[in-house]
Scaffold this active site. Structure first.
Site, PDB file in Angstrom:
ATOM      1  N   SER A 150       0.863  -1.181   0.000  1.00  0.00           N
ATOM      2  CA  SER A 150       0.000   0.000   0.000  1.00  0.00           C
ATOM      3  C   SER A 150       0.903   1.235   0.000  1.00  0.00           C
ATOM      4  CB  SER A 150      -0.932  -0.063   1.223  1.00  0.00           C
ATOM      5  OG  SER A 150      -1.740   1.078   1.292  1.00  0.00           O
ATOM      6  N   TYR A 163      -4.048   7.473  -7.125  1.00  0.00           N
ATOM      7  CA  TYR A 163      -3.077   6.652  -6.379  1.00  0.00           C
ATOM      8  C   TYR A 163      -3.552   6.421  -4.933  1.00  0.00           C
ATOM      9  CZ  TYR A 163       1.571   5.159  -4.725  1.00  0.00           C
ATOM     10  OH  TYR A 163       2.622   4.455  -4.182  1.00  0.00           O
TER      11      TYR A 163
HETATM   12  P1  NAP Z   1       8.997   1.271  -9.535  1.00  0.00           P
HETATM   13  O1  NAP Z   1      10.477   1.484  -9.380  1.00  0.00           O
HETATM   14  O2  NAP Z   1       8.263   2.084 -10.534  1.00  0.00           O
HETATM   15  O3  NAP Z   1       8.754  -0.289  -9.816  1.00  0.00           O
HETATM   16  C1  NAP Z   1       7.474  -0.797 -10.094  1.00  0.00           C
HETATM   17  C2  NAP Z   1       7.620  -1.906 -11.102  1.00  0.00           C
HETATM   18  O4  NAP Z   1       6.302  -2.391 -11.431  1.00  0.00           O
HETATM   19  C3  NAP Z   1       8.267  -1.438 -12.420  1.00  0.00           C
HETATM   20  O5  NAP Z   1       9.249  -2.346 -12.846  1.00  0.00           O
HETATM   21  C4  NAP Z   1       7.067  -1.386 -13.361  1.00  0.00           C
HETATM   22  O6  NAP Z   1       7.404  -1.591 -14.725  1.00  0.00           O
HETATM   23  C5  NAP Z   1       6.224  -2.551 -12.833  1.00  0.00           C
HETATM   24  N1  NAP Z   1       4.872  -2.476 -13.349  1.00  0.00           N
HETATM   25  C6  NAP Z   1       4.144  -1.363 -13.640  1.00  0.00           C
HETATM   26  N2  NAP Z   1       2.959  -1.694 -14.173  1.00  0.00           N
HETATM   27  C7  NAP Z   1       2.927  -3.051 -14.240  1.00  0.00           C
HETATM   28  C8  NAP Z   1       1.982  -3.979 -14.730  1.00  0.00           C
HETATM   29  N3  NAP Z   1       0.817  -3.572 -15.246  1.00  0.00           N
HETATM   30  N4  NAP Z   1       2.272  -5.293 -14.657  1.00  0.00           N
HETATM   31  C9  NAP Z   1       3.450  -5.711 -14.145  1.00  0.00           C
HETATM   32  N5  NAP Z   1       4.392  -4.880 -13.668  1.00  0.00           N
HETATM   33  C10 NAP Z   1       4.143  -3.562 -13.728  1.00  0.00           C
HETATM   34  O7  NAP Z   1       8.264   1.504  -8.137  1.00  0.00           O
HETATM   35  P2  NAP Z   1       8.814   1.302  -6.634  1.00  0.00           P
HETATM   36  O8  NAP Z   1       9.210   2.630  -6.114  1.00  0.00           O
HETATM   37  O9  NAP Z   1       9.763   0.164  -6.537  1.00  0.00           O
HETATM   38  O10 NAP Z   1       7.431   0.926  -5.905  1.00  0.00           O
HETATM   39  C11 NAP Z   1       6.985  -0.409  -5.744  1.00  0.00           C
HETATM   40  C12 NAP Z   1       5.651  -0.412  -5.013  1.00  0.00           C
HETATM   41  O11 NAP Z   1       5.782   0.278  -3.776  1.00  0.00           O
HETATM   42  C13 NAP Z   1       4.531   0.298  -5.778  1.00  0.00           C
HETATM   43  O12 NAP Z   1       3.302  -0.378  -5.569  1.00  0.00           O
HETATM   44  C14 NAP Z   1       4.489   1.667  -5.137  1.00  0.00           C
HETATM   45  O13 NAP Z   1       3.225   2.285  -5.267  1.00  0.00           O
HETATM   46  C15 NAP Z   1       4.814   1.318  -3.698  1.00  0.00           C
HETATM   47  N6  NAP Z   1       5.366   2.414  -2.924  1.00  0.00           N
HETATM   48  C16 NAP Z   1       6.584   2.950  -3.241  1.00  0.00           C
HETATM   49  C17 NAP Z   1       7.093   4.004  -2.475  1.00  0.00           C
HETATM   50  C18 NAP Z   1       8.437   4.614  -2.779  1.00  0.00           C
HETATM   51  O14 NAP Z   1       8.781   5.612  -2.135  1.00  0.00           O
HETATM   52  N7  NAP Z   1       9.248   4.053  -3.665  1.00  0.00           N
HETATM   53  C19 NAP Z   1       6.343   4.498  -1.409  1.00  0.00           C
HETATM   54  C20 NAP Z   1       5.104   3.946  -1.117  1.00  0.00           C
HETATM   55  C21 NAP Z   1       4.625   2.892  -1.878  1.00  0.00           C
HETATM   56  P3  NAP Z   1       7.570  -0.289 -15.679  1.00  0.00           P
HETATM   57  O15 NAP Z   1       8.679   0.514 -15.083  1.00  0.00           O
HETATM   58  O16 NAP Z   1       7.893  -0.886 -17.017  1.00  0.00           O
HETATM   59  O17 NAP Z   1       6.253   0.449 -15.651  1.00  0.00           O
END
Ligand code: NAP
Length: 253
Positions: A150, A163
């Site tokens: 989340s 979001y």
């Molecule tokens: P990220 O670097 O953008 O990684 C997300 C991955 O999911 C990317 O490789 C993306 O591929 C893939 N993805 C997107 N759409 C998809 C789909 N339809 N089917 C399969 N894979 C898909 O994000 P992150 O920062 O690691 O975040 C991971 C999770 O943590 C997310 O749910 C995010 O909302 C949550 N989150 C992150 C933070 C933060 O500060 N980083 C904070 C709170 C919550 P593409 O790049 O090709 O789109």
């Protein structure tokens, strides 16, 4: 459940938090099924897990597509013989204000496409993957663990109608599924990260980063390993279900 030898599927494992979780669990003896959109990035994640001595396989799949998801989880079960853990980590952001008004006139609106794309991946994707994985876990009869990612934004955050709604939905589905799936030995929990240092953060302007850090009581952004270790903790704690674990340095929206 022990992390060692468990079969763990992670969505969005081609980079960021998903890759960090994969490597962290690989170092602790898990077997990894890594799901994402991009084969090249998945190959890098698989190589990182293998370097840690673990078995890892990649699956290119869009988590928002029903047939593709069902097919993917059948393939994972065929390849590994079982499925013990699912981490619903894939997520996207398409930020924008609901409305922009200038001189008394609406000049811009969040588009339906902006809304729908985020709901499709962050909410429907979590629903589809959990339905597929929980079915496998219930049928095999030895239980399992589902962990949903989340966000602190689930409380409501400016510019994030889509979001925030998706991440609040993920938290609510976590509680519902914990109640429904306990009878099959399946635990369901969520993690609500605050601001975590993934690739995205490395590209931010220093002044924006600084202003964000000022809002965090611990005065720093989180490390991806601090989310990965929470995934491991949830897997191993057999009395944890139906709860959202907040890893945010004390930040509140
Ligand atoms: P990220 O670097 O953008 O990684 C997300 C991955 O999911 C990317 O490789 C993306 O591929 C893939 N993805 C997107 N759409 C998809 C789909 N339809 N089917 C399969 N894979 C898909 O994000 P992150 O920062 O690691 O975040 C991971 C999770 O943590 C997310 O749910 C995010 O909302 C949550 N989150 C992150 C933070 C933060 O500060 N980083 C904070 C709170 C919550 P593409 O790049 O090709 O789109």
């Amino acid at each position: 459940m022990n992390v060692e030898k468990s079969v763990v599927a992670i969505t969005g494992a081609g980079q960021g938090l998903g890759r960090s979780m994969a490597v962290y669990l690989a170092q602790r003896g898990a077997r990894l099924a890594l799901l994402d959109l991009n084969q090249e990035r998945l190959d890098e994640s698989v190589a990182a897990c293998e370097a840690a001595g673990a078995e890892a396989r990649s699956y290119v799949v869009d988590v928002s597509r029903e047939e593709a998801v069902d097919h993917c989880f059948e393939a994972i079960t065929a390849d590994f013989g079982t499925l013990d853990v699912l981490v619903n980590n894939a997520g996207i952001m398409r930020d924008g204000m609901l409305l922009k008004v200038k001189d008394g006139k609406v000049t811009d609106r969040m588009s339906l496409a902006q809304w729908q794309s985020v709901i499709d991946v962050n909410l429907t994707g979590v629903f589809l993957c959990t339905r597929a994985a929980a079915g496998i876990m219930a049928e095999k009869g030895s239980g399992g663990v589902i962990i949903n990612i989340s966000s602190v934004s689930r409380a409501g955050n400016m510019g994030q109608t889509n979001y925030s709604a998706s991440k609040a939905g993920v938290a609510t589905m976590t509680v519902t599924w914990a109640k429904e799936l306990a009878r099959y030995g399946v635990r369901v929990a969520a993690i609500a990260p605050g601001f975590i240092g993934t690739e995205m953060v490395a590209q931010m302007r220093p002044e924006i980063l600084e202003s964000l850090v000022k809002q965090v009581p611990l005065r720093r952004i989180g490390e991806p390993e601090e989310i990965a270790s929470t995934v491991s903790f949830i897997i191993e704690n057999d009395y944890l279900t139906g709860r959202v674990v907040e890893i945010d340095g004390g930040a509140r929206m």
